[in-house]
Write a protein that holds these residues in place. Structure first.
Motif, mmCIF file in Angstrom:
data_model
loop_
_atom_site.group_PDB
_atom_site.id
_atom_site.type_symbol
_atom_site.label_atom_id
_atom_site.label_comp_id
_atom_site.label_asym_id
_atom_site.label_seq_id
_atom_site.Cartn_x
_atom_site.Cartn_y
_atom_site.Cartn_z
ATOM 1 N N ALA A 93 12.627 6.142 12.557
ATOM 2 C CA ALA A 93 11.618 7.076 12.049
ATOM 3 C C ALA A 93 11.562 7.046 10.521
ATOM 4 C CB ALA A 93 11.940 8.485 12.534
ATOM 5 N N LEU A 94 12.718 6.897 9.898
ATOM 6 C CA LEU A 94 12.758 6.822 8.431
ATOM 7 C C LEU A 94 12.024 5.569 7.944
ATOM 8 C CD1 LEU A 94 16.452 7.893 7.653
ATOM 9 C CD2 LEU A 94 14.428 9.329 7.925
ATOM 10 N N ILE A 95 12.289 4.430 8.589
ATOM 11 C CA ILE A 95 11.618 3.188 8.204
ATOM 12 C C ILE A 95 10.127 3.246 8.534
ATOM 13 C CG2 ILE A 95 11.497 0.712 8.725
ATOM 14 C CD1 ILE A 95 14.522 0.778 9.128
ATOM 15 N N TYR A 96 9.797 3.874 9.652
ATOM 16 C CA TYR A 96 8.406 4.028 10.088
ATOM 17 C C TYR A 96 7.571 4.703 9.009
ATOM 18 C CZ TYR A 96 4.673 5.152 13.493
ATOM 19 O OH TYR A 96 3.486 5.251 14.181
ATOM 20 N N SER A 97 8.179 5.668 8.318
ATOM 21 C CA SER A 97 7.432 6.437 7.310
ATOM 22 C C SER A 97 6.915 5.564 6.179
ATOM 23 C CB SER A 97 8.324 7.542 6.734
ATOM 24 O OG SER A 97 9.367 7.000 5.934
ATOM 25 N N GLN A 98 7.494 4.392 6.016
ATOM 26 C CA GLN A 98 7.118 3.528 4.897
ATOM 27 C C GLN A 98 6.442 2.236 5.346
ATOM 28 O OE1 GLN A 98 10.385 3.182 2.203
ATOM 29 N NE2 GLN A 98 9.312 1.876 0.741
ATOM 30 N N THR A 99 6.375 2.001 6.666
ATOM 31 C CA THR A 99 5.877 0.707 7.132
ATOM 32 C C THR A 99 4.664 0.772 8.059
ATOM 33 O OG1 THR A 99 7.484 0.768 8.947
ATOM 34 C CG2 THR A 99 8.144 -0.396 6.943
ATOM 35 N N VAL A 100 4.425 1.886 8.727
ATOM 36 C CA VAL A 100 3.355 1.974 9.721
ATOM 37 C C VAL A 100 2.264 2.939 9.251
ATOM 38 C CG1 VAL A 100 2.761 2.544 12.100
ATOM 39 C CG2 VAL A 100 4.966 1.470 11.582
ATOM 40 N N ALA A 101 1.026 2.440 9.178
ATOM 41 C CA ALA A 101 -0.114 3.273 8.751
ATOM 42 C C ALA A 101 -0.548 4.190 9.896
ATOM 43 C CB ALA A 101 -1.269 2.385 8.319
ATOM 44 N N LEU A 102 -0.956 5.411 9.557
ATOM 45 C CA LEU A 102 -1.359 6.426 10.542
ATOM 46 C C LEU A 102 -2.828 6.794 10.359
ATOM 47 C CD1 LEU A 102 1.788 8.730 10.259
ATOM 48 C CD2 LEU A 102 1.311 7.043 12.035
ATOM 49 N N ASP A 103 -3.559 6.825 11.460
ATOM 50 C CA ASP A 103 -4.973 7.206 11.399
ATOM 51 C C ASP A 103 -5.128 8.641 10.897
ATOM 52 O OD1 ASP A 103 -5.731 4.742 12.339
ATOM 53 O OD2 ASP A 103 -5.810 5.368 14.443
ATOM 54 N N ALA A 104 -4.187 9.519 11.249
ATOM 55 C CA ALA A 104 -4.268 10.920 10.837
ATOM 56 C C ALA A 104 -4.215 11.074 9.326
ATOM 57 C CB ALA A 104 -3.135 11.722 11.482
ATOM 58 N N LEU A 105 -3.709 10.043 8.642
ATOM 59 C CA LEU A 105 -3.597 10.098 7.182
ATOM 60 C C LEU A 105 -4.571 9.125 6.524
ATOM 61 C CD1 LEU A 105 0.300 10.234 6.786
ATOM 62 C CD2 LEU A 105 -1.300 12.136 6.865
ATOM 63 N N GLY A 106 -5.608 8.777 7.233
ATOM 64 C CA GLY A 106 -6.613 7.898 6.643
ATOM 65 C C GLY A 106 -6.202 6.457 6.600
ATOM 66 N N GLY A 107 -5.316 6.044 7.497
ATOM 67 C CA GLY A 107 -4.938 4.634 7.567
ATOM 68 C C GLY A 107 -3.875 4.225 6.573
ATOM 69 N N VAL A 108 -3.042 5.164 6.104
ATOM 70 C CA VAL A 108 -1.940 4.832 5.198
ATOM 71 C C VAL A 108 -0.642 5.382 5.789
ATOM 72 C CG1 VAL A 108 -3.402 4.835 3.147
ATOM 73 C CG2 VAL A 108 -2.205 6.921 3.808
ATOM 74 N N THR A 109 0.475 4.965 5.227
ATOM 75 C CA THR A 109 1.771 5.444 5.695
ATOM 76 C C THR A 109 2.073 6.826 5.134
ATOM 77 O OG1 THR A 109 2.976 4.498 3.832
ATOM 78 C CG2 THR A 109 2.620 3.068 5.756
ATOM 79 N N LEU A 110 3.056 7.498 5.707
ATOM 80 C CA LEU A 110 3.517 8.787 5.178
ATOM 81 C C LEU A 110 3.945 8.640 3.720
ATOM 82 C CD1 LEU A 110 5.646 10.014 8.216
ATOM 83 C CD2 LEU A 110 3.704 11.251 7.249
ATOM 84 N N TYR A 111 4.657 7.553 3.433
ATOM 85 C CA TYR A 111 5.148 7.319 2.080
ATOM 86 C C TYR A 111 3.986 7.110 1.102
ATOM 87 C CZ TYR A 111 7.618 4.930 -1.738
ATOM 88 O OH TYR A 111 8.109 4.564 -2.959
ATOM 89 N N ALA A 112 3.000 6.321 1.504
ATOM 90 C CA ALA A 112 1.841 6.073 0.632
ATOM 91 C C ALA A 112 1.024 7.347 0.442
ATOM 92 C CB ALA A 112 0.977 4.964 1.222
ATOM 93 N N TRP A 113 0.876 8.143 1.502
ATOM 94 C CA TRP A 113 0.124 9.403 1.414
ATOM 95 C C TRP A 113 0.763 10.334 0.380
ATOM 96 C CZ3 TRP A 113 -4.337 11.399 3.461
ATOM 97 C CH2 TRP A 113 -4.499 12.798 3.435
ATOM 98 N N ALA A 114 2.080 10.525 0.507
ATOM 99 C CA ALA A 114 2.777 11.405 -0.438
ATOM 100 C C ALA A 114 2.770 10.804 -1.837
ATOM 101 C CB ALA A 114 4.211 11.650 0.028
ATOM 102 N N GLY A 115 2.875 9.473 -1.923
ATOM 103 C CA GLY A 115 2.897 8.816 -3.231
ATOM 104 C C GLY A 115 1.578 8.903 -3.952
ATOM 105 N N ALA A 116 0.481 9.078 -3.191
ATOM 106 C CA ALA A 116 -0.838 9.205 -3.811
ATOM 107 C C ALA A 116 -1.115 10.623 -4.287
ATOM 108 C CB ALA A 116 -1.914 8.768 -2.820
ATOM 109 N N GLY A 117 -0.144 11.506 -4.119
ATOM 110 C CA GLY A 117 -0.303 12.883 -4.584
ATOM 111 C C GLY A 117 -0.899 13.821 -3.557
ATOM 112 N N GLU A 118 -1.102 13.326 -2.315
ATOM 113 C CA GLU A 118 -1.648 14.176 -1.265
ATOM 114 C C GLU A 118 -0.577 15.140 -0.745
ATOM 115 O OE1 GLU A 118 -4.699 14.231 -0.515
ATOM 116 O OE2 GLU A 118 -5.457 12.402 -1.434
#
Length: 621
Positions: free
Chosen positions: A181-206
């Protein structure tokens, strides 16, 4: 049934020498050492282990009985577990907080050490190829090789989850799910977040939250501390669930609840705290290095092999891996090439200079292993530390070379064992020229000092005979103490009385001065027991009292240590016989010849009373 291999032979001999499998809590291993956690240290015969063919030496550190074997340790470990019935799950070392931390690190990191080192070596080869031809880095072939080399480090949390689960006795598969799950947060894009990973979403300031609780999302690829802490918490949480869940639903409800609780808890609390702690550690190392890289490099380059002797080098591993995960390199690795190769060079000089054929036979392969592959323990224990001066020369070379390498900010990009074949891992960080100069100078200094200043060579005839039976004519054994002679069969300890441990006699002492019964080398030195090996290989044990091991040294004042050479009549120990008797201990002192061949026999003096060093036994070939 297949014939036993040499590794099976070593494994069996070691297990027997430490008191049998029932005296071993657990076993594990690192790059060169078989690490045993013993139930009763006093049942282990260190000298017998060290005399086993295939064993280099024994080190007691970190609450473990560490048997240095060398590159074949993994095969011996496999035999210890498979054929001797010893648990390979690891155990808890005794001792203080430092010993327990070292034990924790070795238990978690060593099972996959060679994979980490091997893939790091592959990255070093790729770096060398790019240095010669930069266009290689743009090819598909390079990309595939790089994926193979980098995957182990990127997905390190999975490896850590497996070994941490074994150490903390957690459900291994649940631990892998948490790490996943920890690795998933940085490697798998999620439709619920607009097609980006949890890490990318948080990194973009969302905004990222869990039931309204804000979530900070650090990078979990290559992360070390978060997954170890998460698995530790998991192990405690599972204990609670096992108590409250009924057996009919436990097997599937426990993993569901554990993952559902520990993963969010890691994202909300454990991960951010771990990331902050890891960042502080990494910045702390860089800050200290920034004050004076020369001093830092000299200290680490000079003392690294000293740390290796006591197994303390493992305490640096988390810092190095943390640096690698946060910035891609660790400054702590820069001086290590000089430290390691200097010991290999010193061993090479011993190989050239010694006239002892057996020592030459050890020094040659040990030098190659140390210089080429960075495995220095055979060189240290078999050659340089054994001779003392070459080890010191290696330390001097390592300190000077380490200071030079560190002054240029040199560091390895991957996790590698510092050796000649991995030197190019430092090609892209800092001043590689200074790294080459420092490492080369370290080797020249260690080699030259050993060759020119020399060392006390080991004469052929003074070589120990190992575990072979003695090769002398009739040998006279003296009494270790004044007192009344007792036939061995009449002593109160059944093990000694049966003759299972060897032939000899007992003495009811009237004095507390215990002396050497023969000339030779002290191969065992405990407060209550002393083993001496004669020049011809006869081994004599002096055991003061029955069950006195329980006193843990109380009422005994040793006068010799292991490795000392004594003459018959030299004082081994001063024992307070009156205090032993007052504590209700049988003070009978035993003299046992432990290695007579079948057909040899031991005759005992007919005198009822003897004085210290008086004739007591004769061993007849």
């Amino acid at each position: 049934m297949a014939a036993p291999t040499k590794f099976d032979t070593i494994a069996h001999a070691v297990v027997e020498a430490v008191g049998g499998k029932d005296n071993i809590n657990s076993a594990t291993h690192c790059a060169t050492r078989l690490r045993l956690t013993l139930k009763d240290r006093d049942k282990a015969d260190k000298a017998k282990v060290e005399s086993t063919k295939g064993v280099i030496t024994v080190v007691e550190s970190g609450g473990q009985f560490q048997i240095v074997i060398g590159n074949d340790v993994s095969r011996v470990f496999e035999s210890v577990v498979a054929n001797e019935g010893v648990s390979g799950e690891g155990g808890n070392a005794s001792g203080g907080i430092g010993a327990r931390l070292i034990d924790l690190v070795t238990s978690i990191f060593t099972p996959f050490l060679w994979v980490l080192a091997g893939t790091g070596l592959l990255k070093a080869f790729l770096a060398t190829a790019v240095a010669f031809n930069g266009d290689i880095a743009t090819t598909n072939t390079y990309a595939i090789f790089y994926a193979a080399a980098d995957a182990t480090f990127q997905f390190l949390p999975i490896f850590l989850a497996v070994t941490a689960a074994k150490k903390f006795k957690a459900n291994q598969w649940v631990s892998i799910a948490i790490a996943g799950a920890l690795i998933y947060s940085q490697t798998v894009a999620l439709d619920a977040l607009g097609g980006v990973t949890l890490y990318a979403w948080a990194g973009a300031g969302e905004s990222l939250d869990f039931f309204g609780i804000p979530v900070i999302m650090p990078a979990y690829l290559s992360a070390v501390i978060p997954v170890i802490l998460a698995v530790y918490v998991q192990s405690k949480f599972e204990i609670v669930l096992d108590k409250v869940l009924h057996s009919s639903i436990r097997n599937f409800v426990s993993p569901m609840v554990t993952v559902g609780v520990i993963v969010p808890a890691t994202f909300i609390v454990i991960g951010p705290i771990s990331d902050w702690l890891g960042t502080m550690l990494s910045e702390g190392v860089n800050w200290v290095w920034g004050l004076s890289p020369l001093v830092g490099g000299a200290i680490l380059g000079g003392l690294w092999q000293v740390f290796v002797i006591f197994g303390l080098h493992w305490g640096f591993v988390p810092f190095m891996v943390q640096d690698l995960s946060t910035q891609g390199y660790s400054l702590l690795t820069g001086p290590l090439f000089a430290a390691v190769l200097a010991q290999g060079a010193a061993a090479a000089a011993v190989f050239i200079k010694t006239k002892n054929k057996d020592l030459k036979g050890v020094a040659g392969p040990a030098a190659i292993s140390g210089i080429i592959a960075g495995i220095t323990e055979p060189a240290i224990y078999g050659v340089t530390l054994r001779l003392k001066k070459p080890f010191i020369y290696g330390v001097i070379g390592g300190a000077i070379g380490g200071a030079i390498a560190a002054s240029g900010g040199s560091a390895a990009e991957g996790f590698v064992l510092p050796g000649l074949i991995t030197l190019t891992a430092a090609i892209n960080i800092g001043n590689f020229t200074l790294q080459l100069i420092g490492t080369g100078l370290a080797m020249v200094i260690a080699f030259t000092l050993t060759l020119v200043l020399g060392f006390k060579d080991i004469p052929e005839e003074e070589e120990a005979v190992g575990d072979e039976a003695f090769d002398e004519l009739d040998v006279e054994v003296g009494a270790p103490v004044e007192g009344t002679v007792i036939p061995l069969a009449e002593v109160a300890d059944p093990a000694f009385a049966s003759g299972a441990l060897g032939h000899g006699a007992g003495i009811m002492p009237t004095s507390g001065t215990i002396v050497a019964p023969v000339d030779g080398e002290v191969i065992t030195a405990m407060p209550h027991a002393y083993g001496i090996r004669t020049k011809g290989g006869l081994e004599v044990l002096v055991h003061i009292g029955i069950d006195t091991v329980k006193l843990e040294g109380k009422h005994f004042e040793p006068k010799v240590k292991q490795g000392d050479h004594v003459s018959r009549g030299d004082v081994l120990c001063e024992a307070d016989i009156a205090a032993l008797g007052a504590a209700n201990f049988d003070t009978t002192t035993l003299v046992i010849v432990t290695n007579t061949k079948e057909g040899n026999h031991v005759t005992m003096s007919t005198d009822a009373k003897v004085g210290g060093a008086d004739y007591l036994l004769t061993v007849v070939r």
